[in-house]
Design an enzyme around this catalytic site. Structure first.
Site, mmCIF file in Angstrom:
data_model
loop_
_atom_site.group_PDB
_atom_site.id
_atom_site.type_symbol
_atom_site.label_atom_id
_atom_site.label_comp_id
_atom_site.label_asym_id
_atom_site.label_seq_id
_atom_site.Cartn_x
_atom_site.Cartn_y
_atom_site.Cartn_z
ATOM 1 N N HIS A 195 0.814 -1.209 0.000
ATOM 2 C CA HIS A 195 0.000 0.000 0.000
ATOM 3 C C HIS A 195 0.851 1.264 0.000
ATOM 4 O O HIS A 195 0.356 2.335 -0.359
ATOM 5 C CB HIS A 195 -0.965 -0.011 1.186
ATOM 6 N N HIS A 206 -2.239 -12.667 -2.013
ATOM 7 C CA HIS A 206 -3.326 -13.357 -1.323
ATOM 8 C C HIS A 206 -2.961 -14.785 -0.927
ATOM 9 O O HIS A 206 -3.803 -15.498 -0.384
ATOM 10 C CB HIS A 206 -4.591 -13.331 -2.180
#
Length: 748
Positions: free
Chosen positions: A93, A279
């Site tokens: 991020h 993920h």
């Protein structure tokens, strides 16, 4: 009189009250050119981060980071006993705000510490990640920046969970205040998308919320995202994990994914690798309703000490954590690299469900509970996925890549490692800026490589002789100046791309850009190439001059000649050492985004835009790292040198073009001239003699702004003054040299 009434600071606190922008919302943002000054930097102007980083014991730091990964703290317990997934998200991020359109965003400045990023809904709980890192940052001090530490920690997290990473480069210097130049969109509510799309989500009132299906969003498959944005909603990094505007549609989600990841310079294979690789680890958090979560860090109380999103649900941490509102764990190995993600994606059929917070997610049909609990070893869960995960199965192109990765785990691991390196280093610029022992040896085309210097460079005597040859070649001052300017000003201070090094102005796509006047450019380059060939052939000992150097030297020669014509002897500084890139080293698609849609310095606009031309000029100047005085002196100088595209006479406020005079400013500010727009669009103007009505000059918005805007006029008045000619010439030379050397990181 009460004590309160006597207090002189009842309301009048410094910085409060009605501001200029409250009165005039469309006021030109000249202030963007004075961001990040030395006044905000506590380290002082003498601090050299590259030198400090070189003294860092990088291996000791990495050992400390490895130890941190499994050192779970009671105040914020690690999921699955490992902080690795949290730190991967933190690094992702940090870097993932980058967008290729203008090169802004990314992890290169440590901006995740500041608003708005520190309070984005997509960054819930990353305040905790940075606090977990603080003891290590405190230990190593200024030897590593926050910007570098956040990315390095993500790398170490991956290594600690079993992935062989591609490498790591330091060199990201911290800034000390929020960036003001980034355009994140115009929405005024978090998770809003109703401005960047014609019909998008209206957003939520809280800083943290779960966005469910929005019936106002009718065409998620065909909508077009506003440029240069690379996120679908305000406060998200890329896409809504529930699907477009909360619609749980995997195919529509794939379209959003492809659009946003492409805007971060990722192709389909890199996109699949990043989503699946990211993920493979950790989980999302949606233990309870989102209304249990309090204010974001920037809205927090003093006693919160910069932490936000206080969670009133249960213990507020561990198994009770709420971040996105989704409650998904993808693999049976959430703290270990594996191929589980693809095995689950294709091994189960999926049915729509909702998290405890009410968010759309998917659960495996008729599956056993095989997924470990993050905090209770006795519990297991059924496999779950996000809408964005199912996009990798149901989009045909993504599916083909995903199935190949499932069958070839080694390809998946390599693709993820490379894509992760690109994600976290894309905004750092050329390899010459990379620092540290973990820099990979392999050269990658997205790094915009240039050859190393492998020959003796020209000296001052050579440069002087070459300048004489250039000036005698028949090329005009205007042509030499405009070619050098076009070569150098592809540079972007945002992601350190572009610039004169490499001489890519002679290659596709730059040689064909409208702003570069291809026909004129070809003639100039042909002449300079002949001069280069003749000079190099006459040398002994392998001495050469590159075309990249010669283009800049030619511009310098023209500036010196124009200054001499104005009565000033100057020598424009010249530092040889540029080399010439090949077409094979130049990714045409990647370089296409550097094409100027407008360049006010050359009075050029590719077409008419909704954004005023003067605002685009400020944007260009900010990307060139210019101050307001540098912007002003360059525009004034380039106008009288005749550098306009298409030999336009707009803004050429002089009777002696080609002479480096301050005539632009003196004539613009002459009260004997009255200006009027020539059309309702008000993008071109005529200046006529107030007494006779005789046409004196023509100009554009980017010319007249230096007399209209109060800040720019204040600077223009300095250069218009009777005693300013010498200062103007020297200031122009200094600003010109700065631009010519913006990409010369080897000179720092």
């Amino acid at each position: 009189m009460t004590t309160e009434a006597k207090c002189p600071f009842n309301h009048a606190v410094v910085g409060t009250g009605t501001t200029n922008r409250d009165w005039w919302p469309k006021q030109l943002r000249v202030d963007l050119l004075s961001q990040h000054s030395s006044k905000s930097n506590p380290l002082g102007q003498s601090f050299n981060y590259a030198d400090a980083f070189k003294r860092l014991d990088l291996q000791a730091l990495k050992r400390d980071l490895h130890a941190l990964m499994t050192d779970s703290q009671d105040w914020w317990p690690a999921d699955f006993g490992h902080y690795g997934p949290l730190f991967v998200r933190m690094a992702w991020h940090s870097a993932g705000t980058y967008r290729i359109g203008d090169g802004r965003g990314g992890g290169g400045r440590g901006q995740q510490r500041f608003a708005p990023l520190n309070s984005w809904p997509d960054n819930v709980s990353l305040d905790k990640a940075r606090r977990l890192l603080w003891p290590i940052k405190q230990k190593y001090g200024q030897a590593i920046s926050w910007a570098d530490l956040m990315i390095l920690t993500g790398n170490v997290a991956l290594e600690s969970m079993g992935l062989k990473t591609f490498g790591f480069a330091g060199g990201r210097e911290d800034t000390w205040e929020p960036d003001q130049d980034l355009y994140w969109g115009r929405e005024t509510k978090w998770l809003g998308g109703d401005d960047r799309y014609s019909r998008g989500s209206p957003g939520v009132d809280e800083a943290h919320g779960v966005l469910v299906k929005d019936d106002d969003s009718q065409v998620p498959h065909t909508r077009d995202l506003e440029n240069p944005l690379a996120a679908v909603q305000m406060g998200l990094i890329y896409v809504n994990p529930e699907g477009p505007d909360g619609n749980p549609d995997p195919i529509a989600s794939a379209r959003d994914i492809r659009d946003t990841f492409a805007r971060m310079a990722m192709n389909d294979e890199e996109t699949v690798a990043l989503i699946a690789g990211g993920h493979t680890f950790g989980k999302t958090h949606g233990a309870g309703p989102a209304d249990n979560v309090g204010a974001e860090p920037e809205a927090g109380e003093l006693e919160s000490q910069g932490l936000g999103w206080h969670n009133r649900y249960g213990s507020g941490k561990g198994a009770d954590t709420i971040t996105s509102g989704l409650e998904v764990t993808w693999t049976t190995t959430p703290a270990q690299w594996s191929n589980d993600y693809f095995d689950h994606l294709f091994g189960f059929e999926w049915e729509l469900s909702k998290s405890p917070a009410g968010a759309h997610q998917w659960v495996a049909k008729n599956a056993d509970a095989i997924i470990p609990d993050a905090h209770d070893a006795s519990r297991k869960h059924r496999p779950t996925m996000l809408t964005t995960d199912l996009a990798l199965r149901f989009d045909p192109a993504y599916e083909a890549i995903s199935r190949r990765f499932q069958q070839h785990p080694e390809q998946f691991a390599d693709a993820f490692a490379r894509a992760w390196f690109k994600l976290t280093h894309r905004d750092m610029g050329p390899r010459s800026r990379y620092l540290g022992a973990d820099v990979p040896a392999e050269e990658l085309v997205w790094q915009d490589p240039v050859p190393a210097v492998d020959h003796p460079l020209v000296d001052a005597q050579d440069a002087a002789a070459l300048k004489q040859t250039i000036l005698a070649s028949g090329l005009s001052v205007a042509h030499l100046v405009s070619t050098a300017w076009a070569s150098a000003t592809t540079f972007r201070g945002s992601d350190k791309r572009g610039g004169a090094n490499g001489a890519r102005i002679r290659l596709a796509p730059q040689k064909d850009w409208q702003a570069n006047q291809p026909e004129q450019l070809a003639k100039v380059l042909a002449t300079l190439e002949r001069i280069q060939a003749d000079f190099n052939a006459a040398q002994s000992g392998g001495k050469k001059i590159s075309l990249a150097d010669l283009i800049v030297l030619a511009g310098n020669a023209a500036v010196e000649h124009a200054a001499q014509a104005a009565g000033h002897q100057v020598t424009v500084p010249f530092a040889p050492g540029r080399t010439d890139a090949s077409q094979q080293q130049t990714d045409v698609e990647s370089f296409a985004v550097l094409e100027p849609v407008a360049d006010g310095f050359r009075n050029f606009a590719k077409r008419r835009y909704a954004v005023p031309a003067e605002a685009l000029l400020i944007d260009k100047a900010q990307l060139l790292t210019l101050t307001a005085p540098e912007l002003t002196v360059l525009v004034g100088g380039l106008r009288v040198l005749g550098a306009n595209v298409g030999d336009s006479k707009h803004g050429v406020f002089t009777s002696r073009p080609g002479v480096l005079s301050n005539d632009f400013f003196a004539n613009l500010l002459d009260m004997r001239t009255e200006w009027k727009a020539t059309s309702e669009a008000k993008d071109e103007y005529e200046g006529r003699d107030r007494s006779t009505g005789e046409l004196r000059w023509t100009g554009t918005r980017v010319d007249l702004v230096f007399g209209s805007n109060s800040i720019l006029r204040a600077v223009a008045e300095v250069y218009a003054s009777a005693d300013a000619q010498e200062k103007f010439v020297h200031d122009f030379v200094a600003a010109w040299t700065k631009v010519m050397q913006l990409d010369r990181f080897d000179l720092a």
